[in-house]
Design a protein around this motif. Structure first.
Motif, PDB file in Angstrom:
ATOM      1  N   THR A  89       0.822  -1.211   0.000  1.00 33.10           N
ATOM      2  CA  THR A  89       0.000   0.000   0.000  1.00 33.10           C
ATOM      3  C   THR A  89       0.857   1.262   0.000  1.00 33.10           C
ATOM      4  O   THR A  89       0.367   2.346  -0.331  1.00 33.10           O
ATOM      5  CB  THR A  89      -0.917   0.060   1.243  1.00 33.10           C
ATOM      6  OG1 THR A  89      -0.110   0.174   2.427  1.00 33.10           O
ATOM      7  CG2 THR A  89      -1.808  -1.172   1.333  1.00 33.10           C
ATOM      8  N   LEU A 140       1.833   2.660   2.643  1.00 33.31           N
ATOM      9  CA  LEU A 140       1.374   3.445   3.792  1.00 33.31           C
ATOM     10  C   LEU A 140       2.062   3.068   5.095  1.00 33.31           C
ATOM     11  O   LEU A 140       1.789   3.670   6.132  1.00 33.31           O
ATOM     12  CB  LEU A 140      -0.145   3.295   3.949  1.00 33.31           C
ATOM     13  CG  LEU A 140      -0.966   3.731   2.723  1.00 33.31           C
ATOM     14  CD1 LEU A 140      -2.444   3.445   2.947  1.00 33.31           C
ATOM     15  CD2 LEU A 140      -0.742   5.212   2.428  1.00 33.31           C
ATOM     16  N   ALA A 150      -5.124  -4.286   3.054  1.00 35.56           N
ATOM     17  CA  ALA A 150      -4.899  -3.045   2.310  1.00 35.56           C
ATOM     18  C   ALA A 150      -5.972  -2.013   2.627  1.00 35.56           C
ATOM     19  O   ALA A 150      -5.674  -0.825   2.832  1.00 35.56           O
ATOM     20  CB  ALA A 150      -4.839  -3.322   0.813  1.00 35.56           C
ATOM     21  N   GLN A 151      -7.216  -2.454   2.664  1.00 32.85           N
ATOM     22  CA  GLN A 151      -8.312  -1.536   2.959  1.00 32.85           C
ATOM     23  C   GLN A 151      -8.152  -0.926   4.351  1.00 32.85           C
ATOM     24  O   GLN A 151      -8.407   0.272   4.542  1.00 32.85           O
ATOM     25  CB  GLN A 151      -9.652  -2.275   2.868  1.00 32.85           C
ATOM     26  CG  GLN A 151     -10.856  -1.380   3.137  1.00 32.85           C
ATOM     27  CD  GLN A 151     -12.172  -2.153   3.147  1.00 32.85           C
ATOM     28  OE1 GLN A 151     -12.183  -3.366   3.225  1.00 32.85           O
ATOM     29  NE2 GLN A 151     -13.276  -1.421   3.060  1.00 32.85           N
ATOM     30  N   ARG A 152      -7.718  -1.736   5.306  1.00 33.86           N
ATOM     31  CA  ARG A 152      -7.541  -1.215   6.668  1.00 33.86           C
ATOM     32  C   ARG A 152      -6.411  -0.184   6.720  1.00 33.86           C
ATOM     33  O   ARG A 152      -6.528   0.838   7.407  1.00 33.86           O
ATOM     34  CB  ARG A 152      -7.266  -2.361   7.645  1.00 33.86           C
ATOM     35  CG  ARG A 152      -7.371  -1.956   9.115  1.00 33.86           C
ATOM     36  CD  ARG A 152      -8.717  -1.353   9.424  1.00 33.86           C
ATOM     37  NE  ARG A 152      -8.945  -1.127  10.848  1.00 33.86           N
ATOM     38  CZ  ARG A 152      -9.921  -0.394  11.344  1.00 33.86           C
ATOM     39  NH1 ARG A 152     -10.791   0.194  10.524  1.00 33.86           N
ATOM     40  NH2 ARG A 152     -10.059  -0.236  12.642  1.00 33.86           N
ATOM     41  N   CYS A 153      -5.352  -0.433   5.998  1.00 37.77           N
ATOM     42  CA  CYS A 153      -4.264   0.543   5.932  1.00 37.77           C
ATOM     43  C   CYS A 153      -4.765   1.865   5.347  1.00 37.77           C
ATOM     44  O   CYS A 153      -4.378   2.942   5.812  1.00 37.77           O
ATOM     45  CB  CYS A 153      -3.102   0.000   5.115  1.00 37.77           C
ATOM     46  SG  CYS A 153      -2.219  -1.389   5.892  1.00 37.77           S
ATOM     47  N   GLU A 154      -5.621   1.786   4.346  1.00 35.10           N
ATOM     48  CA  GLU A 154      -6.204   2.987   3.757  1.00 35.10           C
ATOM     49  C   GLU A 154      -7.070   3.726   4.784  1.00 35.10           C
ATOM     50  O   GLU A 154      -7.071   4.969   4.831  1.00 35.10           O
ATOM     51  CB  GLU A 154      -7.056   2.624   2.535  1.00 35.10           C
ATOM     52  CG  GLU A 154      -6.275   2.086   1.354  1.00 35.10           C
ATOM     53  CD  GLU A 154      -5.509   3.169   0.598  1.00 35.10           C
ATOM     54  OE1 GLU A 154      -5.705   4.366   0.912  1.00 35.10           O
ATOM     55  OE2 GLU A 154      -4.718   2.814  -0.294  1.00 35.10           O
ATOM     56  N   GLN A 155      -7.784   2.975   5.622  1.00 34.24           N
ATOM     57  CA  GLN A 155      -8.609   3.608   6.659  1.00 34.24           C
ATOM     58  C   GLN A 155      -7.735   4.322   7.685  1.00 34.24           C
ATOM     59  O   GLN A 155      -8.105   5.391   8.191  1.00 34.24           O
ATOM     60  CB  GLN A 155      -9.503   2.556   7.321  1.00 34.24           C
ATOM     61  CG  GLN A 155     -10.620   2.076   6.406  1.00 34.24           C
ATOM     62  CD  GLN A 155     -11.355   0.854   6.933  1.00 34.24           C
ATOM     63  OE1 GLN A 155     -10.835   0.101   7.768  1.00 34.24           O
ATOM     64  NE2 GLN A 155     -12.565   0.638   6.451  1.00 34.24           N
ATOM     65  N   TRP A 156      -6.582   3.757   7.967  1.00 35.75           N
ATOM     66  CA  TRP A 156      -5.624   4.438   8.843  1.00 35.75           C
ATOM     67  C   TRP A 156      -5.152   5.736   8.216  1.00 35.75           C
ATOM     68  O   TRP A 156      -5.066   6.773   8.879  1.00 35.75           O
ATOM     69  CB  TRP A 156      -4.429   3.528   9.134  1.00 35.75           C
ATOM     70  CG  TRP A 156      -4.635   2.661  10.320  1.00 35.75           C
ATOM     71  CD1 TRP A 156      -5.035   1.351  10.344  1.00 35.75           C
ATOM     72  CD2 TRP A 156      -4.485   3.041  11.689  1.00 35.75           C
ATOM     73  NE1 TRP A 156      -5.140   0.897  11.645  1.00 35.75           N
ATOM     74  CE2 TRP A 156      -4.802   1.921  12.479  1.00 35.75           C
ATOM     75  CE3 TRP A 156      -4.109   4.223  12.319  1.00 35.75           C
ATOM     76  CZ2 TRP A 156      -4.748   1.951  13.877  1.00 35.75           C
ATOM     77  CZ3 TRP A 156      -4.065   4.263  13.708  1.00 35.75           C
ATOM     78  CH2 TRP A 156      -4.381   3.129  14.473  1.00 35.75           C
ATOM     79  N   GLN A 157      -4.859   5.684   6.935  1.00 31.72           N
ATOM     80  CA  GLN A 157      -4.396   6.886   6.249  1.00 31.72           C
ATOM     81  C   GLN A 157      -5.470   7.971   6.283  1.00 31.72           C
ATOM     82  O   GLN A 157      -5.166   9.156   6.469  1.00 31.72           O
ATOM     83  CB  GLN A 157      -4.016   6.551   4.805  1.00 31.72           C
ATOM     84  CG  GLN A 157      -3.304   7.666   4.069  1.00 31.72           C
ATOM     85  CD  GLN A 157      -1.931   7.964   4.625  1.00 31.72           C
ATOM     86  OE1 GLN A 157      -1.395   7.215   5.427  1.00 31.72           O
ATOM     87  NE2 GLN A 157      -1.355   9.085   4.213  1.00 31.72           N
ATOM     88  N   GLN A 158      -6.720   7.589   6.105  1.00 35.53           N
ATOM     89  CA  GLN A 158      -7.818   8.544   6.166  1.00 35.53           C
ATOM     90  C   GLN A 158      -7.909   9.185   7.555  1.00 35.53           C
ATOM     91  O   GLN A 158      -8.165  10.389   7.688  1.00 35.53           O
ATOM     92  CB  GLN A 158      -9.138   7.854   5.814  1.00 35.53           C
ATOM     93  CG  GLN A 158      -9.244   7.468   4.334  1.00 35.53           C
ATOM     94  CD  GLN A 158     -10.361   6.482   4.071  1.00 35.53           C
ATOM     95  OE1 GLN A 158     -11.262   6.322   4.883  1.00 35.53           O
ATOM     96  NE2 GLN A 158     -10.311   5.813   2.925  1.00 35.53           N
TER      97      GLN A 158
END
Length: 222
Positions: A34, A36, A204-212
């Motif tokens: 990711t 991230l 990957a989706q969870r990492c994106e939620q962290w970034q948000q």
């Protein structure tokens, strides 16, 4: 521009769990891809407890470091200066797991050295004075990884952020509850279960939620 007047967005610091290695590797591939993850800690307590644990840990860590290198992610080894030196990576030291001065002698100048400081400001100051790159404070919340760890107060984190050393927070943090720390100039948010307990296809989706969650971060004066 002073630290208090600019936006400081934390970075995601991922720790390995005790999954079987093939599964662990797949999860790490998904997370690191990711882009991230800023820092990865190799912590494999169950592997180390095996009769040939040190050899097995070296073999696992070698593969993890190789993977991290392909994604330009820095690595630290939990509690083991010797292994960190062999692999050419950084180290994270608990209070009983070696001296920062020894790590500085053994490791390259560009390798990170972290120190567990719990909620003790004297330990944070000591870590800074001895040359650690970051001080880890926690547990922020009760965690599944260390359910008996004592949680710390918000004010302790505020004081930690004022000690002129990069601060890492750890313990029970999720992409949802991390918003309770928004506004603090934290460098690293360390996570195990909230990412690593998920199936590979959800990582990957969870990492994106962290970034948000980090995008919403604003740093006011402390």
């Amino acid at each position: 521009m002073s630290q208090a007047s600019k936006t400081i967005v934390p970075k995601l610091y991922l720790l390995t769990n005790d999954d079987e290695f093939v599964l662990l590797y797949q999860k790490l591939e998904a997370a690191l891809a990711t882009g991230l993850i800023a820092l990865l800690q190799v912590r494999r307590k169950q592997t180390l407890a095996l009769p040939d644990g040190r050899l097995k840990l070296y073999e696992e860590a070698s593969k993890i470091v190789q993977l991290a290198n392909t994604h330009n992610v820095a690595v630290v080894i939990n509690d083991d200066i010797d292994l960190a030196a062999r692999l050419g990576v950084g180290v994270h030291l608990g209070q009983e797991d070696g001296k920062i001065s020894d790590a500085k002698q053994r490791l390259a100048p560009n390798q990170l050295i972290g120190r567990t400081c719990h909620g003790d400001m004297s330990l944070v100051k000591e870590a800074k004075n001895e040359g650690a790159n970051y001080a880890a404070m926690g547990a922020v919340f009760t965690s599944t990884t260390k359910p008996n760890a004592k949680t710390i107060e918000y004010q302790q984190l505020v004081e930690g952020c004022q000690q002129e050393i990069d601060l890492c927070v750890i313990g029970g943090l999720t992409a949802e509850n991390v918003s309770e720390l928004a506004g603090l100039p934290i460098t690293y948010v360390a996570v195990v279960g909230d990412v690593m307990d998920l199936p590979v296809d959800k990582i990957a989706q969870r990492c994106e939620q962290w970034q948000q969650a980090f995008f919403k971060w604003k740093t006011p004066a402390l």
